[in-house]
Design a protein around this motif. Structure first.
Motif, short mmCIF file in Angstrom:
data_model
loop_
_atom_site.label_atom_id
_atom_site.label_comp_id
_atom_site.label_asym_id
_atom_site.label_seq_id
_atom_site.Cartn_x
_atom_site.Cartn_y
_atom_site.Cartn_z
N LYS A 30 -11.53 -4.63 6.37
CA LYS A 30 -11.32 -4.84 4.96
C LYS A 30 -11.63 -3.88 4.01
O LYS A 30 -11.11 -3.61 3.00
N LEU A 31 -12.79 -3.06 4.12
CA LEU A 31 -13.15 -2.26 3.06
C LEU A 31 -12.21 -1.06 3.44
O LEU A 31 -11.69 -0.44 2.41
N LYS A 33 -8.87 -1.23 3.98
CA LYS A 33 -7.79 -1.61 3.22
C LYS A 33 -7.85 -1.98 1.86
O LYS A 33 -6.87 -1.57 1.10
N LEU A 34 -9.37 -1.92 1.54
CA LEU A 34 -9.40 -1.80 -0.08
C LEU A 34 -9.28 -0.51 -0.46
O LEU A 34 -9.77 -0.37 -1.58
N SER A 35 -9.13 0.50 0.25
CA SER A 35 -9.23 2.00 0.24
C SER A 35 -10.76 2.32 -0.65
O SER A 35 -10.81 3.16 -1.30
N ILE A 36 -11.73 1.57 -0.16
CA ILE A 36 -13.09 2.03 -0.51
C ILE A 36 -13.34 3.29 0.16
O ILE A 36 -14.16 4.15 -0.71
N HIS A 122 -21.57 -9.56 -1.97
CA HIS A 122 -20.39 -9.59 -2.74
C HIS A 122 -20.22 -10.60 -3.73
O HIS A 122 -19.72 -10.42 -4.82
N GLN A 161 -10.84 -12.33 3.10
CA GLN A 161 -9.82 -12.36 2.09
C GLN A 161 -10.45 -12.52 0.77
O GLN A 161 -9.69 -12.18 -0.51
N THR A 164 -13.19 -8.04 -2.83
CA THR A 164 -12.52 -7.36 -3.61
C THR A 164 -12.98 -5.97 -3.85
O THR A 164 -14.28 -5.89 -3.83
N VAL A 165 -12.28 -5.20 -4.74
CA VAL A 165 -13.23 -3.93 -5.21
C VAL A 165 -14.11 -4.26 -6.03
O VAL A 165 -15.22 -3.59 -6.03
N GLU A 166 -13.81 -5.14 -6.92
CA GLU A 166 -14.54 -5.72 -8.21
C GLU A 166 -16.04 -6.20 -7.52
O GLU A 166 -17.01 -5.75 -7.78
N TYR A 168 -17.03 -5.94 -4.42
CA TYR A 168 -17.49 -4.50 -3.54
C TYR A 168 -18.55 -3.77 -4.46
O TYR A 168 -19.72 -3.63 -3.96
#
Length: 212
Positions: A30-31, A33-36, A122, A161, A164-166, A168
């Motif tokens: 997931k991280l 996919k979030l482009s972390i 999170h 699901q 989110t980036v926020e 995170y």
């Protein structure tokens, strides 16, 4: 006349992260996919060991393959007395010849008592005392709305699901305030792994491999 030149190819650095199980694997997925992580610098491969007792075999295979610049581990410590976690550390030391310069916290990234400590951070200030799912289920429901959590595939994906980036960024702040000593409850050095995989410099990889 200028001769034709081949374009420079900036090869990504291949990193493998051996995950204890599905929670760790899906969380890092997931991280990604979030482009972390720094996907311009690193190509990160995730492997699900499907159990802490399988980690050393997967790790040794990936390490000896020579395909990766670094092989890291992401797992739980479990509850005190951390029997399987301690056994993993012992086998890792033996695999590397008990190198006195080997810094295991640079290889093993953990959640104490479990990875859910990291995931729930999170959503709020969490200090889990056990990895027992039945004891954590009510808190997981409050923070994620997932009822009667037993780490089924469906439940894990429902939690993922909600990342989110926020939130995170909020997790990082909370995690950085936790102890990074693996026998403290709760604790985690996951912040350090994120720092490496988001970094533009590969200095950490050079230093890392010089110790092995």
């Amino acid at each position: 006349m200028v001769k034709n030149r081949k374009p420079k190819i900036n090869k990504k650095l291949d990193i493998c992260v051996v995950c204890e199980g599905s929670e760790e694997f899906e969380y890092l997925s997931k991280l990604k996919k979030l482009s972390i992580f720094n996907d311009k610098k690193y190509s990160i491969t995730l492997c699900n060991a499907k159990g802490i007792t399988n980690i050393i075999n997967v790790y040794s295979y990936k390490f000896q393959s020579g395909s990766y610049c670094a092989v890291l581990i992401f797992c739980d410590t479990d509850d005190h007395p951390f029997t399987q976690y301690k056994e993993l550390k012992k086998k890792l030391q033996e695999f590397h010849g008990k190198n006195k310069f080997l810094d295991l916290p640079e290889i093993i990234y953990f959640g104490n008592p479990c990875t859910m400590q990291i995931i729930l951070s999170h959503f709020g200030d969490v200090k889990l005392k056990t990895r027992t799912k039945s004891k954590n289920a009510q808190l997981i429901k409050i923070l994620t709305s997932v009822d009667s959590y037993q780490a089924t595939d469906k439940q894990i994906m429902s939690v993922m699901q909600k990342l989110t980036v926020e939130n995170y960024k909020e997790m990082l702040l909370r995690l950085n305030n936790l102890s990074k000593v693996d026998n403290s409850v709760p604790s985690s050095n996951f912040y350090n792994m994120v720092d490496k995989l988001t970094n533009n410099s590969d200095k950490w990889i050079i230093e890392f491999n010089n110790k092995l």
